[in-house]
Motif scaffolding. Structure first.
Motif, PDB file in Angstrom:
ATOM      1  N   SER A  94    -152.335 -42.360  -7.170  1.00 25.25           N
ATOM      2  CA  SER A  94    -153.292 -42.676  -8.231  1.00 25.25           C
ATOM      3  C   SER A  94    -153.078 -41.638  -9.324  1.00 25.25           C
ATOM      4  O   SER A  94    -152.247 -40.742  -9.180  1.00 25.25           O
ATOM      5  N   ASP A  95    -153.833 -41.718 -10.397  1.00 26.87           N
ATOM      6  CA  ASP A  95    -153.722 -40.700 -11.437  1.00 26.87           C
ATOM      7  C   ASP A  95    -154.294 -39.366 -10.970  1.00 26.87           C
ATOM      8  O   ASP A  95    -154.052 -38.347 -11.600  1.00 26.87           O
ATOM      9  N   SER A 114    -151.723 -33.221 -10.195  1.00 26.52           N
ATOM     10  CA  SER A 114    -151.423 -32.115 -11.103  1.00 26.52           C
ATOM     11  C   SER A 114    -150.585 -31.023 -10.439  1.00 26.52           C
ATOM     12  O   SER A 114    -149.955 -30.222 -11.129  1.00 26.52           O
ATOM     13  N   LEU A 115    -150.560 -30.959  -9.118  1.00 27.99           N
ATOM     14  CA  LEU A 115    -149.765 -29.947  -8.415  1.00 27.99           C
ATOM     15  C   LEU A 115    -148.365 -30.440  -8.052  1.00 27.99           C
ATOM     16  O   LEU A 115    -147.554 -29.673  -7.542  1.00 27.99           O
ATOM     17  N   LEU A 116    -148.095 -31.696  -8.293  1.00 25.22           N
ATOM     18  CA  LEU A 116    -146.780 -32.260  -7.981  1.00 25.22           C
ATOM     19  C   LEU A 116    -145.778 -31.811  -9.039  1.00 25.22           C
ATOM     20  O   LEU A 116    -145.992 -31.981 -10.232  1.00 25.22           O
ATOM     21  N   MET A 117    -144.675 -31.228  -8.589  1.00 24.29           N
ATOM     22  CA  MET A 117    -143.666 -30.712  -9.520  1.00 24.29           C
ATOM     23  C   MET A 117    -142.427 -31.589  -9.584  1.00 24.29           C
ATOM     24  O   MET A 117    -141.602 -31.428 -10.477  1.00 24.29           O
ATOM     25  N   MET A 168    -145.933 -38.763 -12.518  1.00 26.29           N
ATOM     26  CA  MET A 168    -145.897 -37.481 -13.222  1.00 26.29           C
ATOM     27  C   MET A 168    -145.758 -37.686 -14.727  1.00 26.29           C
ATOM     28  O   MET A 168    -146.399 -36.979 -15.518  1.00 26.29           O
ATOM     29  N   THR A 169    -144.945 -38.647 -15.139  1.00 33.11           N
ATOM     30  CA  THR A 169    -144.774 -38.942 -16.560  1.00 33.11           C
ATOM     31  C   THR A 169    -146.088 -39.426 -17.172  1.00 33.11           C
ATOM     32  O   THR A 169    -146.474 -38.983 -18.260  1.00 33.11           O
ATOM     33  N   ARG A 170    -146.784 -40.324 -16.466  1.00 37.24           N
ATOM     34  CA  ARG A 170    -148.085 -40.811 -16.972  1.00 37.24           C
ATOM     35  C   ARG A 170    -149.069 -39.666 -17.115  1.00 37.24           C
ATOM     36  O   ARG A 170    -149.802 -39.579 -18.106  1.00 37.24           O
ATOM     37  N   THR A 171    -149.093 -38.770 -16.130  1.00 37.69           N
ATOM     38  CA  THR A 171    -150.017 -37.645 -16.167  1.00 37.69           C
ATOM     39  C   THR A 171    -149.696 -36.720 -17.335  1.00 37.69           C
ATOM     40  O   THR A 171    -150.584 -36.291 -18.072  1.00 37.69           O
ATOM     41  N   ARG A 172    -148.420 -36.421 -17.534  1.00 40.31           N
ATOM     42  CA  ARG A 172    -147.993 -35.566 -18.640  1.00 40.31           C
ATOM     43  C   ARG A 172    -148.349 -36.214 -19.984  1.00 40.31           C
ATOM     44  O   ARG A 172    -148.892 -35.576 -20.879  1.00 40.31           O
TER      45      ARG A 172
END
Length: 187
Positions: A94-95, A114-117, A168-172
């Motif tokens: 999810s987001d 947010s912690l996924l790199m 990750m791209t969506r979050t960024r």
């Protein structure tokens, strides 16, 4: 008897067969299956209702609560799930969070998005390797934890890597939009 000139009973039978074939995982999720709202995430995306998606989303919520005692922000913005193996193990994104859930055992991995790199592949062992920061403070100062997610095939591992990359791209992108929106409001 009743005749069906349009063959819709065949469609219903196929749907029943597909529902019966769902992995054991989908039969062990909490009873609350309807999504909390029809739109998802900061972009307010409208998605068609899917029982399998709702069950995966419920499993993610349950896993977050079981491991952390709270549901992180953005968890209602369910994105997707990827089946990992024939035993019903799934990764749910999810987001707000990512979880690897296996039927009948506690969640294996639950982390805020947010912690996924990143995510890489280990072709020799058929794994997707999730790179996870131990905390937001350690994100830039410490090497990430490497969490192996075993997959039934490299095709599945690639789907997991791609799903994590898209999340990750969506979050960024959402963070950049929020920053731009707030910085223009301040000026």
């Amino acid at each position: 008897g009743i005749s069906d000139p349009h063959g819709s009973t065949d469609d219903l039978t196929a749907l029943d067969d597909a529902a019966a074939a769902d992995a054991e995982f989908f039969d062990q999720t909490p009873a609350r299956l309807r999504p909390t709202r029809a739109v998802y995430g900061a972009l307010q995306l409208i998605r068609p209702y899917s029982l399998r998606d709702a069950r995966a989303s419920a499993a993610l919520r349950s896993a977050c609560y079981e491991v952390h005692g709270v549901e992180p922000p953005g968890i209602d913005a369910f994105r997707e799930w990827v089946g990992l193996d024939e035993n019903g193990s799934v990764i749910v994104l999810s987001d707000g969070a990512v979880a690897v859930v296996r039927p009948g055992v506690p969640p294996v991995v639950v982390t805020p998005l947010s912690l996924l790199m990143g995510c890489s592949l280990d072709a020799q062992n058929c794994n997707a390797i999730m790179l996870v920061a131990s905390s937001s403070q350690a994100y830039a100062t410490s090497p990430p934890d490497r969490l192996a997610v075993h997959c039934s095939s490299m095709l599945v591992a690639e789907r997991v890597r791609d799903a994590i990359g898209e999340a990750m791209t969506r979050t960024r992108d959402a963070a950049q939009r929020d920053y731009q929106r707030h910085s223009t409001n301040v000026l």
